[in-house]
Design a protein around this motif. Structure first.
Motif, mmCIF file in Angstrom:
data_model
loop_
_atom_site.group_PDB
_atom_site.id
_atom_site.type_symbol
_atom_site.label_atom_id
_atom_site.label_comp_id
_atom_site.label_asym_id
_atom_site.label_seq_id
_atom_site.Cartn_x
_atom_site.Cartn_y
_atom_site.Cartn_z
ATOM 1 N N VAL A 76 0.837 -1.202 0.000
ATOM 2 C CA VAL A 76 0.000 0.000 0.000
ATOM 3 C C VAL A 76 0.871 1.250 0.000
ATOM 4 N N ILE A 77 1.909 1.273 0.827
ATOM 5 C CA ILE A 77 2.816 2.428 0.876
ATOM 6 C C ILE A 77 3.517 2.608 -0.466
ATOM 7 N N LEU A 78 4.002 1.522 -1.042
ATOM 8 C CA LEU A 78 4.698 1.618 -2.331
ATOM 9 C C LEU A 78 3.769 2.127 -3.431
ATOM 10 N N LEU A 79 2.573 1.581 -3.497
ATOM 11 C CA LEU A 79 1.632 1.983 -4.544
ATOM 12 C C LEU A 79 1.189 3.438 -4.382
ATOM 13 N N LYS A 80 1.022 3.863 -3.154
ATOM 14 C CA LYS A 80 0.607 5.233 -2.881
ATOM 15 C C LYS A 80 1.677 6.249 -3.281
ATOM 16 N N ASN A 81 2.923 5.899 -3.081
ATOM 17 C CA ASN A 81 4.010 6.853 -3.283
ATOM 18 C C ASN A 81 4.570 6.901 -4.698
ATOM 19 N N ARG A 82 4.397 5.863 -5.465
ATOM 20 C CA ARG A 82 4.862 5.835 -6.860
ATOM 21 C C ARG A 82 6.311 6.305 -6.998
ATOM 22 N N PHE A 83 7.212 5.591 -6.349
ATOM 23 C CA PHE A 83 8.632 5.912 -6.431
ATOM 24 C C PHE A 83 9.142 5.677 -7.849
ATOM 25 N N LYS A 84 10.093 6.479 -8.265
ATOM 26 C CA LYS A 84 10.696 6.312 -9.583
ATOM 27 C C LYS A 84 11.777 5.223 -9.542
ATOM 28 N N ILE A 85 12.480 5.153 -8.405
ATOM 29 C CA ILE A 85 13.553 4.159 -8.229
ATOM 30 C C ILE A 85 13.366 3.455 -6.893
ATOM 31 N N LEU A 86 13.502 2.126 -6.919
ATOM 32 C CA LEU A 86 13.627 1.342 -5.691
ATOM 33 C C LEU A 86 15.079 0.879 -5.632
ATOM 34 N N HIS A 87 15.774 1.267 -4.592
ATOM 35 C CA HIS A 87 17.167 0.863 -4.421
ATOM 36 C C HIS A 87 17.208 -0.124 -3.263
ATOM 37 N N LEU A 88 17.505 -1.360 -3.585
ATOM 38 C CA LEU A 88 17.473 -2.452 -2.609
ATOM 39 C C LEU A 88 18.878 -2.752 -2.118
ATOM 40 N N HIS A 89 18.989 -2.970 -0.822
ATOM 41 C CA HIS A 89 20.269 -3.288 -0.208
ATOM 42 C C HIS A 89 20.116 -4.605 0.547
ATOM 43 N N MET A 90 20.944 -5.566 0.235
ATOM 44 C CA MET A 90 20.989 -6.858 0.908
ATOM 45 C C MET A 90 19.925 -7.826 0.373
ATOM 46 N N PRO A 91 20.221 -9.135 0.392
ATOM 47 C CA PRO A 91 19.329 -10.144 -0.201
ATOM 48 C C PRO A 91 17.880 -10.179 0.313
ATOM 49 N N PRO A 92 17.612 -10.010 1.615
ATOM 50 C CA PRO A 92 16.196 -10.089 2.028
ATOM 51 C C PRO A 92 15.305 -9.058 1.338
ATOM 52 N N THR A 93 15.824 -7.865 1.097
ATOM 53 C CA THR A 93 15.003 -6.840 0.444
ATOM 54 C C THR A 93 14.726 -7.214 -1.006
#
Length: 157
Positions: A76-93
């Motif tokens: 819900v947070i991701l869809l609401k915010n419409r980020f241009k970039i998701l930068h993931l750090h570490m395997p669990p993410t």
């Protein structure tokens, strides 16, 4: 630019210290930065927020990454915010975003994955090699923090 960083913890540690500094630099460039962290005590949270960066977490306080309730709240947070970039750090993410992308294929923006170490994603080599290639397929760019990490990723995957 709206950028979301997602990391396992923001407890005190090498990757977390490095990320905190990068967030501040990105915010100085007038980017709209949000940091999500999955678990932990949030050592850097207050400092990050004092620098006008949104810091949300822990998303999975008990450490259960496949909790449907917590996954839904995160989506819900991701869809609401419409980020241009998701930068993931570490395997669990990376794993969590992979699962979410299976259900919300059309939402996901540019995905960048930073590998901070040269460890396998999964404990058994045969599973690791196959599953990691599938999971890494959602990534648009990979950043290896050192030559040894880069060499490991290229040789392994």
């Amino acid at each position: 630019m709206k950028i979301a960083h997602i990391i396992t913890t923001i407890n005190r540690g090498g990757a977390e210290n490095q990320l905190t500094q990068m967030l501040i630099e990105q915010a100085k460039e007038e980017n709209d930065i949000t940091l999500f962290y999955l678990k932990g005590n949030g050592y850097w949270k207050e400092y990050i927020q004092k620098n006008n960066i949104s810091c949300i977490g822990p998303l999975f306080p008990e450490g259960r990454y496949l909790s449907l309730n917590h996954l839904f709240k995160f989506v819900v947070i991701l869809l609401k915010n419409r980020f241009k970039i998701l930068h993931l750090h570490m395997p669990p993410t990376l794993f969590i975003v992979f699962i979410l992308k299976l259900f919300f294929i059309n939402y996901f923006p540019i995905i960048i994955y930073t590998s901070h170490n040269d460890e396998s994603f999964f404990p058994y080599k045969i599973f690791d090699k196959v599953l990691s290639k599938i999971i890494l397929s959602i990534v648009d760019e990979v950043i290896a923090i050192s030559k040894s990490v880069k060499d490991f990723l290229e040789q392994r995957y």
